[in-house]
Design a protein around this motif. Structure first.
Motif, PDB file in Angstrom:
ATOM      1  N   VAL A  39      34.566  47.369  44.033  1.00  0.00           N
ATOM      2  CA  VAL A  39      34.075  46.072  43.588  1.00  0.00           C
ATOM      3  C   VAL A  39      35.267  45.129  43.531  1.00  0.00           C
ATOM      4  CG1 VAL A  39      33.095  44.795  41.656  1.00  0.00           C
ATOM      5  CG2 VAL A  39      32.146  47.014  42.296  1.00  0.00           C
ATOM      6  N   ARG A  40      35.095  43.949  44.100  1.00  0.00           N
ATOM      7  CA  ARG A  40      36.151  42.920  44.090  1.00  0.00           C
ATOM      8  C   ARG A  40      35.562  41.629  43.527  1.00  0.00           C
ATOM      9  NH1 ARG A  40      40.617  44.022  47.925  1.00  0.00           N
ATOM     10  NH2 ARG A  40      41.179  41.848  47.534  1.00  0.00           N
ATOM     11  N   SER A  41      36.420  40.798  42.973  1.00  0.00           N
ATOM     12  CA  SER A  41      35.974  39.498  42.473  1.00  0.00           C
ATOM     13  C   SER A  41      36.074  38.428  43.548  1.00  0.00           C
ATOM     14  CB  SER A  41      36.815  39.086  41.253  1.00  0.00           C
ATOM     15  OG  SER A  41      38.196  39.011  41.601  1.00  0.00           O
ATOM     16  N   ILE A  56      34.557  52.277  53.739  1.00  0.00           N
ATOM     17  CA  ILE A  56      34.721  51.630  52.427  1.00  0.00           C
ATOM     18  C   ILE A  56      33.688  50.522  52.283  1.00  0.00           C
ATOM     19  CG2 ILE A  56      36.247  50.389  50.850  1.00  0.00           C
ATOM     20  CD1 ILE A  56      38.623  51.529  52.339  1.00  0.00           C
ATOM     21  N   SER A  57      32.843  50.632  51.261  1.00  0.00           N
ATOM     22  CA  SER A  57      31.863  49.600  50.963  1.00  0.00           C
ATOM     23  C   SER A  57      32.418  48.708  49.855  1.00  0.00           C
ATOM     24  CB  SER A  57      30.544  50.234  50.504  1.00  0.00           C
ATOM     25  OG  SER A  57      29.628  49.253  50.080  1.00  0.00           O
ATOM     26  N   VAL A  58      32.556  47.423  50.146  1.00  0.00           N
ATOM     27  CA  VAL A  58      33.096  46.467  49.178  1.00  0.00           C
ATOM     28  C   VAL A  58      32.004  45.477  48.802  1.00  0.00           C
ATOM     29  CG1 VAL A  58      34.884  44.747  48.710  1.00  0.00           C
ATOM     30  CG2 VAL A  58      35.369  46.658  50.259  1.00  0.00           C
ATOM     31  N   ARG A  59      31.824  45.260  47.522  1.00  0.00           N
ATOM     32  CA  ARG A  59      30.847  44.276  47.075  1.00  0.00           C
ATOM     33  C   ARG A  59      31.420  43.455  45.937  1.00  0.00           C
ATOM     34  NH1 ARG A  59      28.346  46.417  42.389  1.00  0.00           N
ATOM     35  NH2 ARG A  59      28.646  48.672  42.137  1.00  0.00           N
ATOM     36  N   LEU A  67      32.452  43.747  34.892  1.00  0.00           N
ATOM     37  CA  LEU A  67      32.004  45.108  34.647  1.00  0.00           C
ATOM     38  C   LEU A  67      32.838  45.744  33.546  1.00  0.00           C
ATOM     39  CD1 LEU A  67      31.797  46.273  38.375  1.00  0.00           C
ATOM     40  CD2 LEU A  67      29.890  45.530  36.950  1.00  0.00           C
ATOM     41  N   ASP A  68      32.303  46.796  32.950  1.00  0.00           N
ATOM     42  CA  ASP A  68      33.091  47.585  31.998  1.00  0.00           C
ATOM     43  C   ASP A  68      33.984  48.520  32.804  1.00  0.00           C
ATOM     44  OD1 ASP A  68      31.667  46.318  30.065  1.00  0.00           O
ATOM     45  OD2 ASP A  68      30.626  48.087  29.300  1.00  0.00           O
ATOM     46  N   THR A  69      35.291  48.383  32.624  1.00  0.00           N
ATOM     47  CA  THR A  69      36.228  49.159  33.435  1.00  0.00           C
ATOM     48  C   THR A  69      37.206  49.933  32.552  1.00  0.00           C
ATOM     49  OG1 THR A  69      37.830  47.339  33.609  1.00  0.00           O
ATOM     50  CG2 THR A  69      36.097  47.456  35.293  1.00  0.00           C
ATOM     51  N   CYS A  70      37.886  50.883  33.180  1.00  0.00           N
ATOM     52  CA  CYS A  70      38.919  51.662  32.516  1.00  0.00           C
ATOM     53  C   CYS A  70      39.951  52.042  33.572  1.00  0.00           C
ATOM     54  CB  CYS A  70      38.334  52.911  31.849  1.00  0.00           C
ATOM     55  SG  CYS A  70      37.503  54.033  33.003  1.00  0.00           S
ATOM     56  N   VAL A  71      41.007  52.694  33.154  1.00  0.00           N
ATOM     57  CA  VAL A  71      42.046  53.141  34.080  1.00  0.00           C
ATOM     58  C   VAL A  71      42.042  54.663  34.109  1.00  0.00           C
ATOM     59  CG1 VAL A  71      44.512  53.139  34.613  1.00  0.00           C
ATOM     60  CG2 VAL A  71      43.456  51.100  33.638  1.00  0.00           C
ATOM     61  N   VAL A  72      41.945  55.221  35.315  1.00  0.00           N
ATOM     62  CA  VAL A  72      41.966  56.671  35.504  1.00  0.00           C
ATOM     63  C   VAL A  72      43.059  56.991  36.512  1.00  0.00           C
ATOM     64  CG1 VAL A  72      40.637  58.716  36.126  1.00  0.00           C
ATOM     65  CG2 VAL A  72      39.464  56.739  35.125  1.00  0.00           C
TER      66      VAL A  72
END
Length: 286
Positions: A85-87, A96-99, A104-109
């Protein structure tokens, strides 16, 4: 130090002097723009997610199956495209599917931005075919400890999101106790046949002594359902354990219905009728 068993930047490897252009072309697979991996490494959803993250140069958020993969979800489609997901406006690339998406609720993994387990489950419920969504969210919950109310809370905050109508129906059938897609399929089959929803991962004790953990069943009527995967027949240790517990469980008053792939997928009506008869004999309203 560059790990050639993981996706890496060809430009960075050349600059560090750890490969030559000739070796890069000969010994490594070109995955995406400036993204390579050692030849012979099998593609997995996690590998595809890491490669997509590297391709994005850290300017995206892993989502969908890619987020599920970095959260440790098993049983994902190894051929599915990575999801980002990109802004901003960025075109998708092969594999690679980009939308674009709102916040969004995000975190770092492991240093990568990804949607949280709850956000990932919410997105899968909206975008995947129904049964596959239940299977994948089951596996995600199993891997992360995510609970359905956490997903429901996010859904409440996301009214109007595309595909949200499917979310309540999917979540009504999600159970993180399922240890594999066949176990999810077994549970869905029983529920759709009109039987009471089974509880998963039931622990059985003889007094205070732990005896077994069953895939699913009904404590009230002491009926268990066990899915026998390949390992139940090919692993000698597992086979011995099965023989022991299937001898003990009836002695403790439990009825065990076993099901394998052939019965589940080719003769489901036979399996359902066996379970129905066992529940009826135990007094269940079936």
């Amino acid at each position: 130090m560059i790990d050639f068993d993981e996706p890496f930047s060809g430009r960075a490897a050349l600059a560090a002097g750890v490969v030559t252009r000739h070796r890069l072309a000969r010994d490594f697979v070109h995955l995406h723009r400036d993204v390579y991996i050692r030849r012979g490494i099998p593609a997995t959803p996690l590998l595809r997610a890491k490669a997509a993250w590297l391709w994005s140069q850290g300017r995206g958020v892993l989502a969908g199956v890619s987020a599920a993969a970095v959260h440790g979800t098993r049983w994902l489609d190894p051929d599915a495209a990575a999801e980002l997901v990109r802004s901003d406006h960025v075109r998708s690339a092969p594999g690679i599917s980009v939308r674009r998406a709102p916040k969004l609720d995000t975190c770092v993994v492991d240093g990568m931005f990804a949607t949280t387990p709850a956000q990932t489950a919410f997105d899968l419920a909206r975008r995947m075919p129904f049964d596959r969504a239940v299977e994948t969210i089951d596996a995600l919950c199993n891997a992360t400890g995510l609970k359905v109310p956490e997903i429901e809370e996010l859904a409440t905050r996301s009214k109007g999101a595309h595909g949200i109508g499917a979310v309540p129906r999917v979540l009504a059938l999600v159970d993180g106790g399922a240890a594999s897609p066949p176990e999810t399929h077994t549970r869905l089959l029983l529920v759709r046949a009109g039987l009471p929803p089974p509880e998963t991962q039931i622990e059985i004790f003889d007094g205070e002594v732990f005896v077994a953990r069953a895939d699913m069943g009904w404590k009230q009527w002491r009926v268990l359902v066990e899915y026998d995967g390949v390992q139940h027949w090919t692993d000698p240790t597992q086979r011995t354990r099965d023989i022991d517990r299937y001898a003990v469980l009836p002695e403790l008053g439990w009825t065990v219905i076993r099901v394998g792939a052939d019965l589940l997928y080719r003769r489901p009506e036979v399996f359902v009728e066996r379970v129905r008869r066992a529940l009826g004999a135990a007094g269940a309203p079936v």
